[in-house]
Design an enzyme around this catalytic site. Sequence first.
Site, PDB file in Angstrom:
ATOM      1  NE  ARG A  16      -3.907  -2.145   2.075  1.00  0.00           N
ATOM      2  CZ  ARG A  16      -4.771  -2.460   2.995  1.00  0.00           C
ATOM      3  NH1 ARG A  16      -4.873  -1.728   4.087  1.00  0.00           N
ATOM      4  NH2 ARG A  16      -5.552  -3.504   2.851  1.00  0.00           N
ATOM      5  CB  CYS A  17       4.353   1.741  -0.483  1.00  0.00           C
ATOM      6  SG  CYS A  17       5.648   2.952  -0.749  1.00  0.00           S
ATOM      7  N   GLY A  18       3.104   4.210  -2.087  1.00  0.00           N
ATOM      8  CA  GLY A  18       3.053   4.918  -3.358  1.00  0.00           C
ATOM      9  C   GLY A  18       4.009   4.335  -4.386  1.00  0.00           C
ATOM     10  CE1 TYR A  19       8.720   6.451  -4.933  1.00  0.00           C
ATOM     11  CE2 TYR A  19       8.538   6.194  -2.546  1.00  0.00           C
ATOM     12  CZ  TYR A  19       8.866   6.953  -3.656  1.00  0.00           C
ATOM     13  OH  TYR A  19       9.345   8.229  -3.481  1.00  0.00           O
ATOM     14  CB  THR A  20       2.558  -0.550  -4.603  1.00  0.00           C
ATOM     15  OG1 THR A  20       2.508  -0.329  -3.192  1.00  0.00           O
ATOM     16  CG2 THR A  20       2.101  -1.958  -4.891  1.00  0.00           C
TER      17      THR A  20
END
Length: 84
Positions: free
Chosen positions: A24-28
Amino acid sequence: IDGQPTALSTFKGKVVLLVNVASRCGYTPQYAGLEALYEKYKDRGFVIVGIPANNFGAQEPGTNEEIKTFCTAKYHVTFPMMAK
């Protein structure tokens, strides 16, 4: 990620990239690029090891099974993943 210990000696003689990952990270979307990199170089002794972590803004709240399902279903990850 399947609950079995992994000895670092498994990767002896290989170039290893350890990557802190979170679903659930912006870098997923990095999973797609990491998988492409792994596929390109795995036969030349390169391995990526995904290490899920929930310590940055609670961005990996799922269970190991949920993380594995997400990574394989959405990004077709085949590189080794460790347990959270």
